[in-house]
Design a protein around this motif. Structure first.
Motif, PDB file in Angstrom:
ATOM      1  N   SER A 128     -47.050   0.582   2.789  1.00 34.06           N
ATOM      2  CA  SER A 128     -47.823  -0.260   1.874  1.00 34.06           C
ATOM      3  C   SER A 128     -48.368  -1.472   2.634  1.00 34.06           C
ATOM      4  N   LEU A 129     -49.352  -2.124   2.068  1.00 33.68           N
ATOM      5  CA  LEU A 129     -49.946  -3.303   2.676  1.00 33.68           C
ATOM      6  C   LEU A 129     -48.897  -4.398   2.872  1.00 33.68           C
ATOM      7  N   SER A 130     -48.035  -4.587   1.872  1.00 31.04           N
ATOM      8  CA  SER A 130     -47.010  -5.632   2.002  1.00 31.04           C
ATOM      9  C   SER A 130     -46.020  -5.307   3.119  1.00 31.04           C
ATOM     10  N   THR A 131     -45.711  -4.031   3.313  1.00 33.76           N
ATOM     11  CA  THR A 131     -44.811  -3.634   4.402  1.00 33.76           C
ATOM     12  C   THR A 131     -45.453  -3.939   5.749  1.00 33.76           C
ATOM     13  N   TRP A 132     -46.763  -3.634   5.864  1.00 35.78           N
ATOM     14  CA  TRP A 132     -47.499  -3.947   7.098  1.00 35.78           C
ATOM     15  C   TRP A 132     -47.436  -5.437   7.386  1.00 35.78           C
ATOM     16  N   LYS A 133     -47.737  -6.238   6.380  1.00 32.92           N
ATOM     17  CA  LYS A 133     -47.745  -7.687   6.570  1.00 32.92           C
ATOM     18  C   LYS A 133     -46.358  -8.184   6.962  1.00 32.92           C
ATOM     19  N   ASP A 134     -45.336  -7.672   6.302  1.00 31.39           N
ATOM     20  CA  ASP A 134     -43.961  -8.067   6.619  1.00 31.39           C
ATOM     21  C   ASP A 134     -43.590  -7.676   8.049  1.00 31.39           C
TER      22      ASP A 134
ATOM     23  N   THR B 246     -45.276 -10.131  10.365  1.00 24.61           N
ATOM     24  CA  THR B 246     -44.639 -11.440  10.203  1.00 24.61           C
ATOM     25  C   THR B 246     -43.312 -11.466  10.938  1.00 24.61           C
TER      26      THR B 246
ATOM     27  N   HIS C 255     -51.620  -9.265  14.439  1.00 22.96           N
ATOM     28  CA  HIS C 255     -51.876  -8.895  13.049  1.00 22.96           C
ATOM     29  C   HIS C 255     -52.464  -7.487  13.058  1.00 22.96           C
TER      30      HIS C 255
END
Length: 146
Positions: free
Chosen positions: A12-18, A21, A37
């Protein structure tokens, strides 16, 4: 593996961002001046792919006559267009930015190969430019006419 989660589904997009990070935090904790990024992966893919395709095309085309080059280009296409289509750019103008990155990479590579002991030409006074004497011939060599 990098694109899919443990269950084989896309991340998911949030997993990628996490993930980025967390990686950036770990680099910072180790004192590394790195920050990445997801879009950087896309950019890296484009630059490396374009460089490899161009290098391969130039090497292949160099040994061909004009008719063979045309035939080769019809079969394999243009490296810039190949990258453009993979990135989903509508215009090749959007992809041209990667040529600039290739030029920068080439210059950085060349500069990394310059020994630290070389004299910086910027340190030469302008008045001394053009005063260089031609090199002397080494023993056993033909005399050079300047």
């Amino acid at each position: 593996m990098f694109w899919l989660g443990e269950r084989g589904m896309p991340l998911s997009l949030s997993t990628w961002k996490d993930m980025f990070t967390d990686a950036n935090r770990r680099c910072e904790e180790q004192g590394l001046d790195l920050h990445a990024h997801a879009h950087l992966l896309r950019h890296t893919f484009a630059v490396i792919t374009l460089e490899q395709l161009q290098r391969g095309h130039i090497a292949a085309l160099g040994d061909m006559n004009p008719a063979q080059r045309l035939h080769y280009q019809r079969i394999f296409g243009d490296p810039m267009d190949w990258v453009r289509r993979r990135l989903g750019h509508a215009s090749q103008l959007s992809t041209l930015i990667y040529l600039h990155a290739l030029q920068e990479l080439e210059m950085e590579t060349r500069m990394a190969l310059v020994p630290d002991t070389w004299e910086d030409p910027r340190d030469t006074p302008a008045a001394a430019l053009g005063d260089e004497k031609p090199p002397r011939d080494l023993p056993g060599e033909k005399e050079t006419t300047w």
